[in-house]
Design an enzyme around this catalytic site. Structure first.
Site, PDB file in Angstrom:
ATOM      1  N   CYS A 173       9.410  -1.870   9.446  1.00  0.00           N
ATOM      2  CA  CYS A 173       8.957  -1.599   8.087  1.00  0.00           C
ATOM      3  C   CYS A 173       9.847  -0.544   7.434  1.00  0.00           C
ATOM      4  O   CYS A 173      10.116   0.511   8.019  1.00  0.00           O
ATOM      5  CB  CYS A 173       7.505  -1.116   8.136  1.00  0.00           C
ATOM      6  SG  CYS A 173       6.875  -0.407   6.608  1.00  0.00           S
ATOM      7  N   ASP A 194       0.819  -1.214   0.000  1.00  0.00           N
ATOM      8  CA  ASP A 194       0.000   0.000   0.000  1.00  0.00           C
ATOM      9  C   ASP A 194       0.851   1.262   0.000  1.00  0.00           C
ATOM     10  O   ASP A 194       0.467   2.288  -0.554  1.00  0.00           O
ATOM     11  CB  ASP A 194      -0.912  -0.026   1.240  1.00  0.00           C
ATOM     12  CG  ASP A 194      -2.076   0.943   1.110  1.00  0.00           C
ATOM     13  OD1 ASP A 194      -2.419   1.300  -0.029  1.00  0.00           O
ATOM     14  OD2 ASP A 194      -2.648   1.325   2.139  1.00  0.00           O
TER      15      ASP A 194
END
Length: 364
Positions: free
Chosen positions: A330, A277
């Site tokens: 991340c 995303d």
């Protein structure tokens, strides 16, 4: 063996009825040649459903999530048709979820969500003064009460929902006020999401810094812990729940805590598929559903390169006792807690892990 697939669908592309100051997907889409591909049409929808069915072959589980932009801008009829067409594959168990700004939820939407067991994530940045500063419509009018009305509709129909709160540098300075607001409204499921700088920015005055990340979470956790010990809260907070699970040996339910990217299936309204995303960018496009199956895209060089390029450890990771939990985190989000000489996440874990261990040991 039951097979499973997870897809994140953007039925209205980057279209949205709000103009939130920090919107990460607006930033992402503006870095593409085509920022918005409009509303997903019937042809693409049907191809998408067929690709899901063929990936599972026979009996399996499809985790189908809708996001945006603002996915409800595709209209309720789009969703009704989607579940109707998906329902033509009774051999597939479907878990539906949607992330929405909540402003367009009325009773009809709520009844639909209940009928098809949608888990609804509603964006609500805490108390009104903070919400009004960052989230507003195209005329810069606040939407705080619109969102609360949408939540009331969900409650009336007993729809499962959680609250998604973006933690900006401003909100991070007021953890006590945020906790009090969430607890007062009896929001039992809360996801706290760090505000990111733009893709081409090294810093941003709204974005969370590692130092603010640490101070916010440490204070927020102590508020949560104090109320938990007094049986005064049932609030489930995503970070705390993930850490508890990882300490028990389970993988986190959020890929951003794995420390290694996986190739996801994020589907834009025109059928283009991306691995993440945060990276729905032209250079990371895996292909289009009209041309390729999910399996073919997952096996592509682009997907493999995206995964291989995901290691983002820095100096504080070298001797970190929590490396098995985080692995650097991340690569897109860790700018909010990790830099070359300091890790705010490490500081948070030093505080909260002993408490969570105690809670785990008390569980049957």
């Amino acid at each position: 063996m039951t097979r499973q697939i997870s897809v994140l669908i953007k039925p209205a592309s980057s279209l949205c009825n709000l103009r939130c100051r920090y919107c990460f997907y607006h930033d992402v889409s503006e870095n593409r040649d085509i920022a918005s591909t409009g509303i997903m049409n019937e042809e693409v929808t049907d191809i998408l459903i067929q690709r899901i069915a063929e990936e599972l072959e026979e009996k399996g589980i499809a985790n189908v999530s809708f996001q945006g932009g603002e996915p409800t801008m595709a209209g309720l009829d789009y969703f009704k048709r989607f579940v109707s067409e998906m329902g033509k594959h009774p051999e597939i168990k479907i878990n539906y979820s949607i992330q929405t700004n909540g402003t367009m939820i009325d009773n009809e939407w709520a009844k639909f969500f209940k009928q098809y067991d949608f888990l609804v994530g509603v964006s609500l940045d805490g108390y009104q003064t903070n919400m009004d500063e960052f989230r507003y419509d195209i005329n810069k009018r606040g939407v705080f009460y619109k969102v609360l009305r949408g939540i009331d509709e969900l409650k009336k129909e007993n729809v499962d929902f959680n609250i998604l709160t973006v933690v900006t540098s401003t909100l991070a300075k007021h953890p006590d006020a945020l906790f009090k607001f969430l607890a007062t409204h009896h929001f039992d499921y809360v996801q706290l999401i760090p505000c990111l700088p733009g893709l081409n920015e090294k810093e941003n005055d709204m974005a969370l810094t590692p130092e603010l990340f640490a101070s916010f979470y440490k204070n927020f956790f102590m508020d949560w812990n104090h109320n938990y010990l007094r049986d005064a809260t049932t609030m489930n907070v995503n970070l705390f729940e993930n850490i508890a699970g990882m300490l028990k040996g389970y993988p986190p339910y959020q890929c951003g805590m794995l420390g290694q990217c996986t190739s996801q299936y994020v589907i834009e309204a025109n059928g283009d598929v991306y691995p993440c995303d945060f990276y729905c960018l032209d250079e990371h496009r895996l292909g289009n559903l009209k041309d390729l199956s999910f399996k073919q895209m997952a096996q592509s060089d682009k997907a493999k390169n995206f995964i291989q390029d995901s290691d983002c450890k820095k100096k504080p990771c070298e001797n970190c006792k929590y490396i098995s939990i985080c692995n650097g985190g991340c690569k897109r989000q860790n700018v909010c807690y990790l830099k070359e000489d300091y890790c705010g996440y490490q500081e948070v874990l030093d505080l909260i892990v002993p408490y969570i261990y105690q809670y785990i040991q008390k569980q049957p």
